[in-house]
Scaffold this active site. Structure first.
Site, PDB file in Angstrom:
ATOM      1  CG  ASP A   1      42.588  76.416  38.699  1.00  0.00           C
ATOM      2  OD1 ASP A   1      43.741  76.304  38.248  1.00  0.00           O
ATOM      3  OD2 ASP A   1      41.989  75.484  39.271  1.00  0.00           O
TER       4      ASP A   1
ATOM      5  CG  ASP B   1      50.209  81.595  41.610  1.00  0.00           C
ATOM      6  OD1 ASP B   1      50.064  80.744  42.527  1.00  0.00           O
ATOM      7  OD2 ASP B   1      51.290  81.763  41.018  1.00  0.00           O
TER       8      ASP B   1
ATOM      9  CE1 TYR C   1      49.331  66.498  48.487  1.00  0.00           C
ATOM     10  CE2 TYR C   1      48.816  64.601  49.861  1.00  0.00           C
ATOM     11  CZ  TYR C   1      48.401  65.626  49.025  1.00  0.00           C
ATOM     12  OH  TYR C   1      47.071  65.790  48.737  1.00  0.00           O
TER      13      TYR C   1
END
Ligand SMILES: NC(=O)c1ccc[n+]([C@@H]2O[C@H](COP(=O)([O-])OP(=O)(O)OC[C@H]3O[C@@H](n4cnc5c(N)ncnc54)[C@H](O)[C@@H]3O)[C@@H](O)[C@H]2O)c1
Length: 250
Positions: free
Chosen positions: A36, A62, A155
């Site tokens: 993460d 990342d 999205y």
């Protein structure tokens, strides 16, 4: 134990469904890499898993940065010797920016949700191919397939890209013994980056359309990811499993 002797890397594992998946995988015997950009929460997840007797380590990754992927995969191979399972779970919400047609946010959604998964498949599959195969599970969304009020145009597009890459990659990597599948959650607890979709009024309206009349729990998604990651799904590739309480069946 359903993941005995397997190594697994989970992106976005500091929170939500990624965190639940990391805990579930460790319980099932996997050596888990919690990856993460939220280092503090990721370290906490690792400590919790270790306290319960599981095997885990934290890795800063990342997903938008190709160099970050090559470093991460190199570290996993150096330390654990192989990569059996990759869960491309990291993502950002389509309701973070109230401007639902922001061009800058469109680019950001595509960068994290689509390119992040592309890079994961590219580098994860290369690592898996070296040791005879593995399983990749991508987190898409019902938003890839239906229109939703109050959600940025980008999205669903980013999640449709995940759905499409899942199918293409499943064909591309079948010869290498790599299965590639997707899990599409419906209404789950809000993401950290959710704004309007965290609003109780928005959620109540959405819940009205869910035949099971409740939101899902993160463990209910993690259990489906576990199935696809495990050898129980040995003849399953190129599919997207909806975990949405029937929302898209209506
Ligand atoms: N919560 C929902 O309602 C829902 C519904 C459908 C699909 N999804 C998808 O499921 C996945 C998990 O969602 P969640 O609810 O657990 O979200 P969450 O916000 O709780 O967790 C997402 C994690 O991704 C991490 N992350 C963000 N950008 C990153 C980057 N560039 N590199 C590495 N990590 C990064 C965050 O730090 C966070 O820990 C996401 O892909 C999301 O789009 C969520």
């Amino acid at each position: 134990m359903r993941l005995r002797d397997k190594t697994a890397l989970i992106t976005g594992a500091s929170s939500g469904m990624g965190r639940a998946t990391a805990t579930t995988f460790a319980r099932e015997g996997a050596a888990v890499v919690v990856a993460d950009i939220n280092d503090d929460d990721g370290t906490t997840v690792v400590k919790e898993i270790q306290a319960g007797g599981g095997r885990a380590r934290y890795l800063h990754l990342d997903v938008t940065d190709e160099g970050s992927w090559t470093t991460a995969i190199d570290e996993v191979l150096a330390e654990l010797g192989r990569l059996d399972v990759l869960v491309n779970n990291a993502g950002i919400s389509g309701t973070f920016d109230p401007d639902l047609t922001s061009t800058a946010f469109f680019d950001q959604l595509m960068l994290v949700n689509a390119k992040g998964v592309f890079l994961g498949i590219k580098h994860g599959a290369a690592a898996m191919a070296r040791t005879g195969g593995g399983s990749i599970v991508n987190l898409s969304s019902i938003s890839a397939s239906i229109g939703q009020l109050g959600v940025h145009l980008g999205y669903g597009a980013s999640k449709a890209a995940v759905k499409s890459m899942t199918r293409t990659a499943s064909v591309h990597y079948a010869d290498d013994g790599i299965r590639v599948n997707a899990v599409a959650p419906g209404m789950l607890p809000p993401m950290r980056t959710s704004r309007s979709s965290a609003d109780p009024v928005w959620r109540a309206r959405q819940l009205d359309g869910v035949p099971m009349k409740r939101a899902g729990e993160v463990r209910e998604v993690a259990d489906v990811v576990l199935f696809l990651a495990s050898d129980e799904a040995s003849y399953v590739t190129g599919v997207e499993i909806l975990v949405d309480g029937g929302l898209t069946a209506v």
